[in-house]
Scaffold this motif. Sequence first.
Motif, PDB file in Angstrom:
ATOM      1  N   ASP A  57       5.677  -1.483   4.028  1.00 35.62           N
ATOM      2  CA  ASP A  57       6.248  -2.808   4.301  1.00 35.62           C
ATOM      3  C   ASP A  57       5.831  -3.865   3.272  1.00 35.62           C
ATOM      4  N   ALA A  58       4.612  -3.752   2.763  1.00 34.79           N
ATOM      5  CA  ALA A  58       4.174  -4.735   1.757  1.00 34.79           C
ATOM      6  C   ALA A  58       4.883  -4.487   0.421  1.00 34.79           C
ATOM      7  N   THR A  59       5.124  -3.220   0.096  1.00 37.72           N
ATOM      8  CA  THR A  59       5.904  -2.885  -1.106  1.00 37.72           C
ATOM      9  C   THR A  59       7.318  -3.444  -0.972  1.00 37.72           C
ATOM     10  N   SER A  83      -2.454 -12.400   5.639  1.00 40.54           N
ATOM     11  CA  SER A  83      -2.062 -12.515   7.029  1.00 40.54           C
ATOM     12  C   SER A  83      -3.218 -12.007   7.891  1.00 40.54           C
ATOM     13  N   THR A  84      -2.940 -11.276   8.966  1.00 41.29           N
ATOM     14  CA  THR A  84      -4.010 -10.642   9.739  1.00 41.29           C
ATOM     15  C   THR A  84      -4.873  -9.801   8.811  1.00 41.29           C
ATOM     16  N   GLY A  85      -4.215  -9.048   7.932  1.00 38.58           N
ATOM     17  CA  GLY A  85      -4.878  -8.338   6.843  1.00 38.58           C
ATOM     18  C   GLY A  85      -4.386  -8.906   5.525  1.00 38.58           C
ATOM     19  N   VAL A  86      -4.717  -8.228   4.441  1.00 40.15           N
ATOM     20  CA  VAL A  86      -4.173  -8.614   3.136  1.00 40.15           C
ATOM     21  C   VAL A  86      -3.478  -7.391   2.536  1.00 40.15           C
ATOM     22  N   GLY A  87      -2.198  -7.546   2.230  1.00 40.88           N
ATOM     23  CA  GLY A  87      -1.456  -6.437   1.632  1.00 40.88           C
ATOM     24  C   GLY A  87      -0.763  -6.934   0.383  1.00 40.88           C
ATOM     25  N   PHE A  97       6.486  -0.769  -8.171  1.00 34.90           N
ATOM     26  CA  PHE A  97       5.457   0.259  -8.311  1.00 34.90           C
ATOM     27  C   PHE A  97       5.134   0.836  -6.936  1.00 34.90           C
ATOM     28  N   ARG A  98       5.068   2.170  -6.861  1.00 29.86           N
ATOM     29  CA  ARG A  98       4.808   2.800  -5.567  1.00 29.86           C
ATOM     30  C   ARG A  98       3.603   3.737  -5.561  1.00 29.86           C
ATOM     31  N   GLY A  99       3.254   4.302  -6.703  1.00 30.74           N
ATOM     32  CA  GLY A  99       2.255   5.369  -6.701  1.00 30.74           C
ATOM     33  C   GLY A  99       2.922   6.693  -6.354  1.00 30.74           C
ATOM     34  N   ARG A 100       2.125   7.731  -6.211  1.00 32.16           N
ATOM     35  CA  ARG A 100       2.696   9.076  -6.073  1.00 32.16           C
ATOM     36  C   ARG A 100       3.555   9.235  -4.818  1.00 32.16           C
ATOM     37  N   GLY A 105      -0.637   0.307  -4.564  1.00 31.68           N
ATOM     38  CA  GLY A 105      -0.489  -1.140  -4.407  1.00 31.68           C
ATOM     39  C   GLY A 105      -1.196  -1.704  -3.197  1.00 31.68           C
ATOM     40  N   GLU A 106      -2.287  -1.078  -2.775  1.00 30.72           N
ATOM     41  CA  GLU A 106      -3.075  -1.622  -1.648  1.00 30.72           C
ATOM     42  C   GLU A 106      -3.963  -2.754  -2.164  1.00 30.72           C
ATOM     43  N   LEU A 107      -3.319  -3.873  -2.440  1.00 27.69           N
ATOM     44  CA  LEU A 107      -4.019  -4.945  -3.145  1.00 27.69           C
ATOM     45  C   LEU A 107      -5.088  -5.640  -2.307  1.00 27.69           C
TER      46      LEU A 107
END
Length: 250
Positions: A57-59, A83-87, A97-100, A105-107
């Motif tokens: 969802d963050a991507t 937000s509640t967390g940070v994404g 960018f997605r990764g494999r 992108g878990e920033l």
Amino acid sequence: MERAGAEVAAVGIGCGGPLDSAGGVLIAPLHLPGWTDVPIVDLASAEFGLSAVLDNDATAAAAGEHRFGAGRGTWNMVYLTVSTGVGGGVILDGRVFRGRTGNGGELGHVTVDWRGRLCKGCGRRGCLEAYASGTSIAERAREAGLATETASDVAAAARSGDVVAKRVWDETCEALACGIASLANVFEPERVVIGGGVSREGEQLLGPVREQVRAQAIEPVARSLDVLAAELGDKVGVVGAAAVAFERLL
Ligand SMILES: [Zn+2]
């Protein structure tokens, strides 16, 4: 989202991870207990008779802000939701960018203090999320003795001159700026776009963060970098899901 006269061409799905974006499978989303190994893309395709895609969802939100929001026109952009967390998500050379498998992108889990606070999201210490998330802002304020309940209460107390609240808020901005400066050095984005509930505090958050990021990031990365508020607000989830469907299918 169907309107009269508009034809639905594809289904885009944004969901919290972990998931397999390429395979279209929800592995075990943290906020959807029991949704283990669900082939959501196949299910949605069969149900609607349309192509479907799945993304974190963050991507998807990053793709939405890039295509339709505050990141329009950029080739390299970092999106953070505080937000509640940070994404977050990253657009590199014009592409998402997605990764494999789509979990890159878990920033929120970049380290800003390697001996720091425990991160409830991932179990390591000193993640950006452990300082800048709404949950953490409220938690740090309580630890400092404030009776505030939410990050927004802390922001309001800081605005009205409460010294302790101001310290907690300043620390939040510093942590965010520290994380963003590192990301800026890695990706050299033209723009950093910040969304999520905490970003509603506007320039009280963005002003100090922008100033500190520009001071900290290496030149010439810092010179042309802007830090600004997301534009899509509460619609970012659905617009983001549409954006990844556009990008991958249409
Ligand atoms: Zn973490």
